[in-house]
Design a protein around this motif. Structure first.
Motif, PDB file in Angstrom:
ATOM      1  N   ALA A 170     -11.070  -6.247   5.984  1.00 37.62           N
ATOM      2  CA  ALA A 170     -11.530  -4.862   5.858  1.00 37.62           C
ATOM      3  C   ALA A 170     -10.445  -3.890   6.310  1.00 37.62           C
ATOM      4  O   ALA A 170     -10.216  -2.846   5.675  1.00 37.62           O
ATOM      5  CB  ALA A 170     -12.806  -4.650   6.670  1.00 37.62           C
ATOM      6  N   GLU A 171      -9.762  -4.224   7.401  1.00 33.75           N
ATOM      7  CA  GLU A 171      -8.672  -3.374   7.886  1.00 33.75           C
ATOM      8  C   GLU A 171      -7.571  -3.265   6.838  1.00 33.75           C
ATOM      9  O   GLU A 171      -7.064  -2.175   6.555  1.00 33.75           O
ATOM     10  CB  GLU A 171      -8.110  -3.933   9.191  1.00 33.75           C
ATOM     11  N   LYS A 172      -7.220  -4.386   6.225  1.00 37.59           N
ATOM     12  CA  LYS A 172      -6.173  -4.387   5.202  1.00 37.59           C
ATOM     13  C   LYS A 172      -6.608  -3.579   3.980  1.00 37.59           C
ATOM     14  O   LYS A 172      -5.806  -2.841   3.395  1.00 37.59           O
ATOM     15  CB  LYS A 172      -5.843  -5.826   4.796  1.00 37.59           C
ATOM     16  N   MET A 173      -7.874  -3.717   3.587  1.00 39.15           N
ATOM     17  CA  MET A 173      -8.385  -2.944   2.445  1.00 39.15           C
ATOM     18  C   MET A 173      -8.238  -1.445   2.686  1.00 39.15           C
ATOM     19  O   MET A 173      -7.871  -0.686   1.785  1.00 39.15           O
ATOM     20  CB  MET A 173      -9.860  -3.294   2.193  1.00 39.15           C
ATOM     21  N   LEU A 174      -8.505  -1.021   3.902  1.00 36.81           N
ATOM     22  CA  LEU A 174      -8.411   0.404   4.223  1.00 36.81           C
ATOM     23  C   LEU A 174      -6.958   0.866   4.312  1.00 36.81           C
ATOM     24  O   LEU A 174      -6.603   1.928   3.782  1.00 36.81           O
ATOM     25  CB  LEU A 174      -9.147   0.690   5.538  1.00 36.81           C
ATOM     26  N   VAL A 175      -6.120   0.074   4.961  1.00 38.34           N
ATOM     27  CA  VAL A 175      -4.721   0.473   5.135  1.00 38.34           C
ATOM     28  C   VAL A 175      -3.986   0.541   3.793  1.00 38.34           C
ATOM     29  O   VAL A 175      -3.018   1.290   3.645  1.00 38.34           O
ATOM     30  CB  VAL A 175      -4.014  -0.483   6.124  1.00 38.34           C
ATOM     31  N   ASN A 176      -4.461  -0.202   2.819  1.00 34.80           N
ATOM     32  CA  ASN A 176      -3.842  -0.176   1.493  1.00 34.80           C
ATOM     33  C   ASN A 176      -4.147   1.111   0.711  1.00 34.80           C
ATOM     34  O   ASN A 176      -3.571   1.340  -0.350  1.00 34.80           O
ATOM     35  CB  ASN A 176      -4.294  -1.386   0.668  1.00 34.80           C
ATOM     36  N   ILE A 177      -5.048   1.929   1.239  1.00 37.26           N
ATOM     37  CA  ILE A 177      -5.385   3.199   0.592  1.00 37.26           C
ATOM     38  C   ILE A 177      -4.384   4.261   1.038  1.00 37.26           C
ATOM     39  O   ILE A 177      -4.066   4.377   2.227  1.00 37.26           O
ATOM     40  CB  ILE A 177      -6.814   3.632   0.967  1.00 37.26           C
ATOM     41  N   ARG A 178      -3.898   5.036   0.094  1.00 37.11           N
ATOM     42  CA  ARG A 178      -2.934   6.095   0.427  1.00 37.11           C
ATOM     43  C   ARG A 178      -3.555   7.077   1.425  1.00 37.11           C
ATOM     44  O   ARG A 178      -4.653   7.585   1.220  1.00 37.11           O
ATOM     45  CB  ARG A 178      -2.521   6.846  -0.835  1.00 37.11           C
ATOM     46  N   GLY A 179      -2.842   7.316   2.513  1.00 38.04           N
ATOM     47  CA  GLY A 179      -3.307   8.251   3.531  1.00 38.04           C
ATOM     48  C   GLY A 179      -4.090   7.603   4.654  1.00 38.04           C
ATOM     49  O   GLY A 179      -4.451   8.272   5.623  1.00 38.04           O
ATOM     50  N   ILE A 180      -4.365   6.302   4.535  1.00 38.37           N
ATOM     51  CA  ILE A 180      -5.126   5.591   5.575  1.00 38.37           C
ATOM     52  C   ILE A 180      -4.180   4.632   6.288  1.00 38.37           C
ATOM     53  O   ILE A 180      -3.830   3.577   5.773  1.00 38.37           O
ATOM     54  CB  ILE A 180      -6.311   4.802   4.983  1.00 38.37           C
ATOM     55  N   GLY A 181      -3.734   5.022   7.463  1.00 36.87           N
ATOM     56  CA  GLY A 181      -2.901   4.155   8.283  1.00 36.87           C
ATOM     57  C   GLY A 181      -3.740   3.359   9.260  1.00 36.87           C
ATOM     58  O   GLY A 181      -4.979   3.427   9.234  1.00 36.87           O
ATOM     59  N   PRO A 182      -3.103   2.596  10.142  1.00 39.20           N
ATOM     60  CA  PRO A 182      -3.858   1.772  11.099  1.00 39.20           C
ATOM     61  C   PRO A 182      -4.818   2.568  11.984  1.00 39.20           C
ATOM     62  O   PRO A 182      -5.918   2.110  12.281  1.00 39.20           O
ATOM     63  CB  PRO A 182      -2.756   1.105  11.940  1.00 39.20           C
ATOM     64  N   TRP A 183      -4.396   3.792  12.399  1.00 35.16           N
ATOM     65  CA  TRP A 183      -5.279   4.587  13.260  1.00 35.16           C
ATOM     66  C   TRP A 183      -6.561   4.959  12.520  1.00 35.16           C
ATOM     67  O   TRP A 183      -7.669   4.749  13.014  1.00 35.16           O
ATOM     68  CB  TRP A 183      -4.577   5.860  13.744  1.00 35.16           C
ATOM     69  N   THR A 184      -6.416   5.532  11.330  1.00 33.46           N
ATOM     70  CA  THR A 184      -7.594   5.965  10.567  1.00 33.46           C
ATOM     71  C   THR A 184      -8.460   4.771  10.191  1.00 33.46           C
ATOM     72  O   THR A 184      -9.691   4.839  10.253  1.00 33.46           O
ATOM     73  CB  THR A 184      -7.166   6.727   9.301  1.00 33.46           C
TER      74      THR A 184
END
Length: 296
Positions: free
Chosen positions: A218-232
């Motif tokens: 799930a973390e990887k899925m989110l980080v792969n979105i433009r504008g979503i880094g590890p913090w977000t």
């Protein structure tokens, strides 16, 4: 979930480790909050349900029973939906007893958990709202983040009586960057918001798909979105998806909470934070939430 339906009102029975006083104290942290209002120890907000919108007043009986009064009519299935929303909003499925046992002798967490006993990870059940709030809050202070959120909600959300509903992803998906210029956010944030809204509208991204994955996926899925880094990503994993191990280790607020609670002159290093966090394995989300609470 334990609750009673009395037609005009609901009674929701929170688990033992819950304090309405502590949770309403947390929710009162900003006078610029636009998604609900608080007056006389009561929360007022509009909820967009599957088939209707309702306005509710939430108070407490004896600090542990939530008393929910409908300020607008609600069908029977809508009342059940309201109960489920509030149960999720206050994260009442999580049993905090083992967390409190863990923190009793913890050098960093014993003070915040004693001080704010009964505080819950008050969440953002809607995925788009959680992602948007995470994007809006990137690299700015909390006060300005609330200002941006208010501008965003008042420009593109819907008002029901005196209360706002968060903008729908399908509304934002149809915008261009210039449509957000008046809000005084950066062009990048405008691009990120529209991009995320389009992913949700097309069902490429959904809360259900993220919850079907394990934490790392799930973390990887989110980080792969433009504008979503590890913090977000970890913010959303904490506040919306309820993964207990979410840990925004680079968060400035978390670093300041360490500094404050330990009496440091300087912010701790990432290695120091990781060393303390070893003791919280599996409870990083709640550890972070309680440490944040020390800052306001």
């Amino acid at each position: 979930m334990e609750w009673e339906d009395h037609e005009d009102y609901l009674r929701i029975f929170a688990p033992k480790a819950f304090s309405f006083k502590e949770n309403i104290g947390y929710l009162s942290r900003s006078a610029d909050e636009c998604m609900f209002s608080i007056s006389d120890e009561k929360i007022y907000r509009a909820l967009a349900l599957q088939n209707e919108t309702v306005v509710v007043e939430i108070s407490s009986e004896g600090d542990r029973i939530l008393f929910v009064r409908f300020l607008s009519g609600a069908a029977q299935d809508a009342r059940a939906e309201v109960a489920r929303y509030i149960w999720e909003w206050f994260d009442l499925d999580t049993n905090l007893e083992s967390f409190y046992q863990l923190t009793k002798n913890d050098p960093l967490l014993h003070e915040p958990t004693a001080k704010f006993y009964g505080l819950r990870n008050v969440g953002l059940p809607d995925l788009f709202e959680a992602l948007a709030w995470g994007i809006l809050g990137q690299q700015i202070n909390l006060s300005f983040a609330y200002t941006l959120k208010r501008r965003f909600v008042e420009a593109f959300g819907k008002k029901v009586d005196h209360y706002w509903l968060f903008p729908l992803p399908e509304t934002i998906a149809r915008l261009q960057v210039d449509d957000l210029a008046a809000l005084k956010m950066t062009q990048k944030k405008a691009e990120y918001l529209i991009g995320v809204a389009r992913l949700i509208e097309s069902n490429e991204l959904s809360k259900e798909k993220l919850l079907e994955a394990d934490f790392k996926t799930a973390e990887k899925m989110l980080v792969n979105i433009r504008g979503i880094g590890p913090w977000t990503a970890n913010y959303v994993l904490m506040r919306c998806l309820r993964y207990p191990s979410a840990f925004p280790i680079d968060d400035v607020g978390l670093q300041n909470a360490f500094k404050l609670t330990l009496g440091y002159d300087e912010k701790p290093t990432k290695a120091e934070i990781r060393q303390y966090a070893e003791h919280w394995r599996g409870w990083e989300t709640y550890a972070t939430f309680y440490l944040w609470r020390m800052l306001y």
